[in-house]
Design a protein around this motif. Structure first.
Motif, PDB file in Angstrom:
ATOM      1  N   PRO A  36       3.524   2.354   4.273  1.00  0.00           N
ATOM      2  CA  PRO A  36       4.641   3.139   3.743  1.00  0.00           C
ATOM      3  C   PRO A  36       4.998   2.802   2.289  1.00  0.00           C
ATOM      4  O   PRO A  36       5.594   3.601   1.596  1.00  0.00           O
ATOM      5  N   VAL A  37       4.590   1.614   1.815  1.00  0.00           N
ATOM      6  CA  VAL A  37       4.849   1.217   0.427  1.00  0.00           C
ATOM      7  C   VAL A  37       3.568   1.443  -0.369  1.00  0.00           C
ATOM      8  O   VAL A  37       2.491   1.019   0.043  1.00  0.00           O
ATOM      9  N   GLY A  38       3.696   2.121  -1.512  1.00  0.00           N
ATOM     10  CA  GLY A  38       2.513   2.426  -2.326  1.00  0.00           C
ATOM     11  C   GLY A  38       1.875   1.177  -2.908  1.00  0.00           C
ATOM     12  O   GLY A  38       2.479   0.098  -2.946  1.00  0.00           O
ATOM     13  N   TYR A  39       0.666   1.324  -3.378  1.00  0.00           N
ATOM     14  CA  TYR A  39      -0.051   0.221  -4.019  1.00  0.00           C
ATOM     15  C   TYR A  39       0.568  -0.075  -5.380  1.00  0.00           C
ATOM     16  O   TYR A  39       1.094   0.808  -6.052  1.00  0.00           O
ATOM     17  N   ALA A  40       0.461  -1.319  -5.786  1.00  0.00           N
ATOM     18  CA  ALA A  40       0.982  -1.717  -7.094  1.00  0.00           C
ATOM     19  C   ALA A  40       0.105  -1.132  -8.193  1.00  0.00           C
ATOM     20  O   ALA A  40      -1.111  -1.005  -8.044  1.00  0.00           O
ATOM     21  N   VAL A  41       0.747  -0.781  -9.307  1.00  0.00           N
ATOM     22  CA  VAL A  41       0.034  -0.255 -10.472  1.00  0.00           C
ATOM     23  C   VAL A  41       0.259  -1.232 -11.616  1.00  0.00           C
ATOM     24  O   VAL A  41       1.394  -1.525 -11.976  1.00  0.00           O
ATOM     25  N   ALA A  42      -0.829  -1.749 -12.183  1.00  0.00           N
ATOM     26  CA  ALA A  42      -0.725  -2.718 -13.270  1.00  0.00           C
ATOM     27  C   ALA A  42      -0.940  -2.020 -14.608  1.00  0.00           C
ATOM     28  O   ALA A  42      -1.917  -1.301 -14.787  1.00  0.00           O
ATOM     29  N   ASN A  43      -0.029  -2.236 -15.534  1.00  0.00           N
ATOM     30  CA  ASN A  43      -0.120  -1.659 -16.883  1.00  0.00           C
ATOM     31  C   ASN A  43      -0.264  -0.142 -16.870  1.00  0.00           C
ATOM     32  O   ASN A  43      -0.977   0.433 -17.685  1.00  0.00           O
ATOM     33  N   GLY A  44       0.359   0.514 -15.915  1.00  0.00           N
ATOM     34  CA  GLY A  44       0.312   1.973 -15.845  1.00  0.00           C
ATOM     35  C   GLY A  44      -1.034   2.527 -15.426  1.00  0.00           C
ATOM     36  O   GLY A  44      -1.279   3.723 -15.516  1.00  0.00           O
ATOM     37  N   ALA A  45      -1.940   1.667 -14.992  1.00  0.00           N
ATOM     38  CA  ALA A  45      -3.281   2.123 -14.603  1.00  0.00           C
ATOM     39  C   ALA A  45      -3.501   1.868 -13.119  1.00  0.00           C
ATOM     40  O   ALA A  45      -2.874   1.009 -12.517  1.00  0.00           O
ATOM     41  N   SER A  46      -4.390   2.630 -12.565  1.00  0.00           N
ATOM     42  CA  SER A  46      -4.745   2.466 -11.165  1.00  0.00           C
ATOM     43  C   SER A  46      -6.230   2.136 -11.085  1.00  0.00           C
ATOM     44  O   SER A  46      -6.992   2.495 -11.968  1.00  0.00           O
ATOM     45  N   LYS A  80      -1.019  11.687   6.991  1.00  0.00           N
ATOM     46  CA  LYS A  80       0.161  11.192   7.694  1.00  0.00           C
ATOM     47  C   LYS A  80      -0.102   9.792   8.267  1.00  0.00           C
ATOM     48  O   LYS A  80       0.750   8.900   8.166  1.00  0.00           O
ATOM     49  N   GLN A  81      -1.276   9.591   8.857  1.00  0.00           N
ATOM     50  CA  GLN A  81      -1.623   8.280   9.405  1.00  0.00           C
ATOM     51  C   GLN A  81      -1.683   7.221   8.303  1.00  0.00           C
ATOM     52  O   GLN A  81      -1.212   6.097   8.490  1.00  0.00           O
ATOM     53  N   ASN A  82      -2.251   7.587   7.165  1.00  0.00           N
ATOM     54  CA  ASN A  82      -2.356   6.637   6.048  1.00  0.00           C
ATOM     55  C   ASN A  82      -0.977   6.246   5.530  1.00  0.00           C
ATOM     56  O   ASN A  82      -0.730   5.079   5.232  1.00  0.00           O
TER      57      ASN A  82
END
Length: 187
Positions: A49-59, A42-44
């Motif tokens: 609140p906005v997720g990390y960007a994903v480049a080319n469908g990969a994390s 919850k703290q994280n």
């Protein structure tokens, strides 16, 4: 005649006060882990609140680290099934009894465990869940040090190596129990 080591181990676990204390502490730590994980998640989410960007469908993070909630939920369900099949039966079920010269008549936990692992479905379920445990530990061990602020450039490589060893060793040893007992049941 040499006693079966599995029988000796189960007798020790069923009748040793130290094992009972460790069992209670284990329940407390698991409950604390679940609660703390929910709070930390919850703290994280509040902090970002906005997720990390994903480049080319990969994390850039491993699958286990992105799916700790799923892995933890599967492991919690496994623990509940495991407790229902063993702990609950020992405490509240009708248990067969066995008599030994040195310890008298006690609950025959070995027979219950052996009967469970004779079922290939249950043995396989147990082994697969140990695979999930390995993934959970692969991220969780070193991540715990980071969460607690105990990571350090000097010690992080050692923490990662110890974490890797634990990730392999613990699930493998736990998975070996149903595998060995299933194989024994075939003979």
């Amino acid at each position: 005649m040499v006693a079966n080591p599995l029988i000796c181990t189960l007798r020790l676990m069923a009748n040793n006060p130290l094992i009972r204390v460790v069992s209670i502490l284990n329940f407390v730590f698991i409950a604390a882990h679940v609660v703390y994980s929910a709070i930390l998640t919850k703290q994280n989410k509040s902090a970002r609140p906005v997720g990390y960007a994903v480049a080319n469908g990969a994390s850039n993070s491993p699958w286990a680290s992105r799916n700790m909630g799923l892995l933890g939920t599967i492991l919690l369900l496994f623990i509940l099934v495991h407790l229902r099949g063993f702990w609950y039966e020992v405490k509240f079920g009708e248990m067969p009894m066995v008599t030994y010269e040195e310890s008298g008549t006690i609950k025959d936990v070995y027979t219950i465990v052996a009967a469970s692992y004779e079922n290939v479905g249950y043995a396989l379920f147990y082994v697969v869940c140990m695979g999930f445990l390995a993934f959970h530990l692969s991220h969780g061990f070193s991540s715990a040090f980071q969460t607690l602020g105990l990571n350090h450039v000097k010690y992080s490589p050692v923490i990662k190596k110890v974490g890797y060893a634990i990730t392999i060793l613990i699930p493998t040893l736990f998975a070996a129990i149903p595998v060995v007992m299933y194989i024994q049941s075939l003979s």
